[in-house]
Design a protein around this motif. Structure first.
Motif, PDB file in Angstrom:
ATOM      1  N   GLU A  98       0.806  -1.225   0.000  1.00  0.00           N
ATOM      2  CA  GLU A  98       0.000   0.000   0.000  1.00  0.00           C
ATOM      3  C   GLU A  98       0.838   1.274   0.000  1.00  0.00           C
ATOM      4  O   GLU A  98       0.295   2.377  -0.155  1.00  0.00           O
ATOM      5  CB  GLU A  98      -0.950   0.005   1.198  1.00  0.00           C
ATOM      6  N   ALA A  99       2.159   1.147   0.168  1.00  0.00           N
ATOM      7  CA  ALA A  99       3.022   2.332   0.134  1.00  0.00           C
ATOM      8  C   ALA A  99       3.237   2.857  -1.269  1.00  0.00           C
ATOM      9  O   ALA A  99       3.782   3.948  -1.447  1.00  0.00           O
ATOM     10  CB  ALA A  99       4.367   2.015   0.779  1.00  0.00           C
ATOM     11  N   GLY A 100       2.819   2.113  -2.275  1.00  0.00           N
ATOM     12  CA  GLY A 100       2.957   2.565  -3.652  1.00  0.00           C
ATOM     13  C   GLY A 100       4.307   2.196  -4.241  1.00  0.00           C
ATOM     14  O   GLY A 100       5.061   1.404  -3.688  1.00  0.00           O
ATOM     15  N   SER A 101       4.605   2.803  -5.369  1.00  0.00           N
ATOM     16  CA  SER A 101       5.868   2.540  -6.058  1.00  0.00           C
ATOM     17  C   SER A 101       6.548   3.870  -6.370  1.00  0.00           C
ATOM     18  O   SER A 101       5.947   4.941  -6.231  1.00  0.00           O
ATOM     19  CB  SER A 101       5.626   1.755  -7.348  1.00  0.00           C
ATOM     20  N   ALA A 102       7.800   3.787  -6.802  1.00  0.00           N
ATOM     21  CA  ALA A 102       8.551   5.009  -7.115  1.00  0.00           C
ATOM     22  C   ALA A 102       9.734   4.649  -7.997  1.00  0.00           C
ATOM     23  O   ALA A 102      10.166   3.495  -8.052  1.00  0.00           O
ATOM     24  CB  ALA A 102       9.028   5.681  -5.824  1.00  0.00           C
ATOM     25  N   ARG A 103      10.256   5.675  -8.679  1.00  0.00           N
ATOM     26  CA  ARG A 103      11.437   5.499  -9.519  1.00  0.00           C
ATOM     27  C   ARG A 103      12.478   6.550  -9.147  1.00  0.00           C
ATOM     28  O   ARG A 103      12.137   7.672  -8.770  1.00  0.00           O
ATOM     29  CB  ARG A 103      11.081   5.626 -11.004  1.00  0.00           C
ATOM     30  N   SER A 104      13.734   6.167  -9.264  1.00  0.00           N
ATOM     31  CA  SER A 104      14.810   7.104  -8.970  1.00  0.00           C
ATOM     32  C   SER A 104      14.723   8.330  -9.874  1.00  0.00           C
ATOM     33  O   SER A 104      14.445   8.228 -11.071  1.00  0.00           O
ATOM     34  CB  SER A 104      16.164   6.415  -9.168  1.00  0.00           C
ATOM     35  N   ALA A 105      14.986   9.503  -9.263  1.00  0.00           N
ATOM     36  CA  ALA A 105      15.013  10.759 -10.027  1.00  0.00           C
ATOM     37  C   ALA A 105      16.329  11.490  -9.789  1.00  0.00           C
ATOM     38  O   ALA A 105      16.407  12.711  -9.924  1.00  0.00           O
ATOM     39  CB  ALA A 105      13.834  11.641  -9.621  1.00  0.00           C
ATOM     40  N   LEU A 106      17.373  10.739  -9.444  1.00  0.00           N
ATOM     41  CA  LEU A 106      18.635  11.347  -9.022  1.00  0.00           C
ATOM     42  C   LEU A 106      19.206  12.304 -10.060  1.00  0.00           C
ATOM     43  O   LEU A 106      19.788  13.342  -9.718  1.00  0.00           O
ATOM     44  CB  LEU A 106      19.652  10.246  -8.725  1.00  0.00           C
ATOM     45  N   ASP A 107      19.037  12.006 -11.337  1.00  0.00           N
ATOM     46  CA  ASP A 107      19.619  12.838 -12.388  1.00  0.00           C
ATOM     47  C   ASP A 107      18.932  14.196 -12.535  1.00  0.00           C
ATOM     48  O   ASP A 107      19.456  15.071 -13.224  1.00  0.00           O
ATOM     49  CB  ASP A 107      19.567  12.103 -13.731  1.00  0.00           C
ATOM     50  N   THR A 108      17.782  14.362 -11.910  1.00  0.00           N
ATOM     51  CA  THR A 108      17.022  15.595 -12.121  1.00  0.00           C
ATOM     52  C   THR A 108      17.286  16.675 -11.082  1.00  0.00           C
ATOM     53  O   THR A 108      16.960  17.841 -11.310  1.00  0.00           O
ATOM     54  CB  THR A 108      15.506  15.301 -12.110  1.00  0.00           C
ATOM     55  N   TYR A 109      17.886  16.324  -9.943  1.00  0.00           N
ATOM     56  CA  TYR A 109      17.913  17.255  -8.829  1.00  0.00           C
ATOM     57  C   TYR A 109      18.861  18.433  -9.015  1.00  0.00           C
ATOM     58  O   TYR A 109      18.767  19.417  -8.281  1.00  0.00           O
ATOM     59  CB  TYR A 109      18.246  16.520  -7.531  1.00  0.00           C
ATOM     60  N   GLY A 126      -1.488   9.058   1.023  1.00  0.00           N
ATOM     61  CA  GLY A 126      -1.271   7.871   1.830  1.00  0.00           C
ATOM     62  C   GLY A 126      -0.281   6.880   1.272  1.00  0.00           C
ATOM     63  O   GLY A 126      -0.177   5.754   1.773  1.00  0.00           O
ATOM     64  N   ARG A 127       0.460   7.287   0.232  1.00  0.00           N
ATOM     65  CA  ARG A 127       1.459   6.410  -0.374  1.00  0.00           C
ATOM     66  C   ARG A 127       2.839   7.009  -0.132  1.00  0.00           C
ATOM     67  O   ARG A 127       3.159   8.084  -0.644  1.00  0.00           O
ATOM     68  CB  ARG A 127       1.184   6.249  -1.873  1.00  0.00           C
ATOM     69  N   ALA A 128       3.660   6.311   0.640  1.00  0.00           N
ATOM     70  CA  ALA A 128       4.910   6.881   1.140  1.00  0.00           C
ATOM     71  C   ALA A 128       6.123   6.606   0.259  1.00  0.00           C
ATOM     72  O   ALA A 128       7.175   7.211   0.457  1.00  0.00           O
ATOM     73  CB  ALA A 128       5.197   6.343   2.544  1.00  0.00           C
ATOM     74  N   ALA A 129       6.018   5.711  -0.718  1.00  0.00           N
ATOM     75  CA  ALA A 129       7.203   5.258  -1.448  1.00  0.00           C
ATOM     76  C   ALA A 129       7.931   6.396  -2.151  1.00  0.00           C
ATOM     77  O   ALA A 129       9.161   6.506  -2.080  1.00  0.00           O
ATOM     78  CB  ALA A 129       6.812   4.179  -2.462  1.00  0.00           C
ATOM     79  N   ALA A 130       7.209   7.247  -2.845  1.00  0.00           N
ATOM     80  CA  ALA A 130       7.845   8.322  -3.615  1.00  0.00           C
ATOM     81  C   ALA A 130       8.560   9.308  -2.701  1.00  0.00           C
ATOM     82  O   ALA A 130       9.674   9.759  -3.008  1.00  0.00           O
ATOM     83  CB  ALA A 130       6.812   9.048  -4.476  1.00  0.00           C
TER      84      ALA A 130
END
Length: 315
Positions: A223-234, A254-258
């Protein structure tokens, strides 16, 4: 101060009995300070170190460059008398500026800020495995999936043996031999296995993980959801703002993954422009997951991230 080591070392059974007797008070202090569970295999590591014969200790410290550090030092004579210097929080001890909250140091290394720690995906559970980080290099955090510190030492020993075989013995003339350390590890293998069995299952050790670019990916409930790395954007503030806004929206839903992944990457990036956002996302994500002890570590870590020395506990 420990007396000089003898060629035969101390009786392993005596050292193990002492360490296990101390486990209760050390575990109680750790639980009070960190609000986490301390595994019994750390007491086995402390006993192993205490009992080492001189030749085995020389191989461990001089050839492998490893030694007890952090929480493990509480098992030493007078270890529980150590207190934080300058009124600092004890959870800052041996915590480098880019260490994740999940990482609790238990062993040091001899190069580039190498240190090893217990990895706590969830503070209510046992640590999943041992992790390591070269803090004065690029400071990513990785794991060889070792369940105990002694298993991690065995991995380092096997790697060193493989290197020596590939390079040839002429490159290692005068170095301590491997055999005494291998024998010492064998002598404590049964106690290490028994400690693992006594503690019980490590819930998150084999769980699927979100892929992360610079650290061990988080293990999360569905239920925490999914996420993808965004390291190159910061490094682009506008792009970073979009990622942060999206993570906030996910967290609000309510989704903590991102938020956990973005906050962790911003924490590692260590850019003052995003320090507040890293704190906000990480503490929010951890609290949403019920991992409040990790949120508390982030809060105190970010408040004291610029310490000149991570040696916080003093005699």
């Amino acid at each position: 101060m420990r007396s000089p080591r003898t060629p035969e070392g101390k009786d392993p059974a005596e050292s193990l009995a002492t360490a296990m007797e101390r486990f209760g008070p050390v575990e109680a202090r750790f639980r009070q300070v960190y609000h986490m569970r301390l595994p019994r295999h750390l007491a086995v590591f402390a006993a192993f170190w205490d009992a080492l014969p001189a030749a085995a200790a020389a191989c461990l410290t001089e050839r492998l460059g490893l030694y007890p550090w952090g929480i493990t030092t509480l098992f030493a004579d007078g270890g529980l008398d150590r207190t934080p210097r300058d009124g600092l929080d004890e959870r800052l001890d041996c915590r480098f500026r880019r260490d994740p909250a999940e990482f609790v140091t238990v062993m040091g290394g001899d190069t580039d800020g190498l240190h090893f720690g217990l990895w706590y995906d969830d503070p209510a559970e046992l640590p999943s495995f041992v992790a390591y980080n070269y803090a004065r290099d690029s400071a990513e955090t990785w794991t060889a999936q070792a369940a105990t510190v002694l298993q991690q030492i065995r991995i380092r020993l096997d790697d060193a043996r493989a290197d020596a075989q590939a390079d040839g013995p002429e490159h290692y003339a005068g170095m301590p031999p491997f055999e005494p350390l291998a024998a010492a590890l064998d002598a404590f293998a049964g106690a290490d296995a028994a400690a693992l069995a006594a503690d019980g299952p490590r819930r998150w050790a084999g769980a699927p993980r979100i892929r992360a670019a610079i650290t061990i990916g988080p293990a999360l409930p569905a239920e925490a959801g999914s996420a993808r790395s965004a390291l190159d954007t910061y490094r682009d503030p506008a792009a970073a703002a979009e990622v942060i806004a999206a993570a906030r929206a996910e967290l609000a839903a309510g989704r903590a993954a991102a938020a956990l992944l973005a906050g962790g990457e911003l924490h590692w990036l260590d850019d003052d422009r995003y320090r507040a956002e890293a704190t906000e996302l990480l503490t929010g994500a951890y609290r949403a997951l019920g991992r409040d002890a990790l949120a508390d570590i982030i809060a105190v870590h970010h408040a004291h991230r610029d310490l000149r020395s991570v040696d916080v506990l003093v005699p």
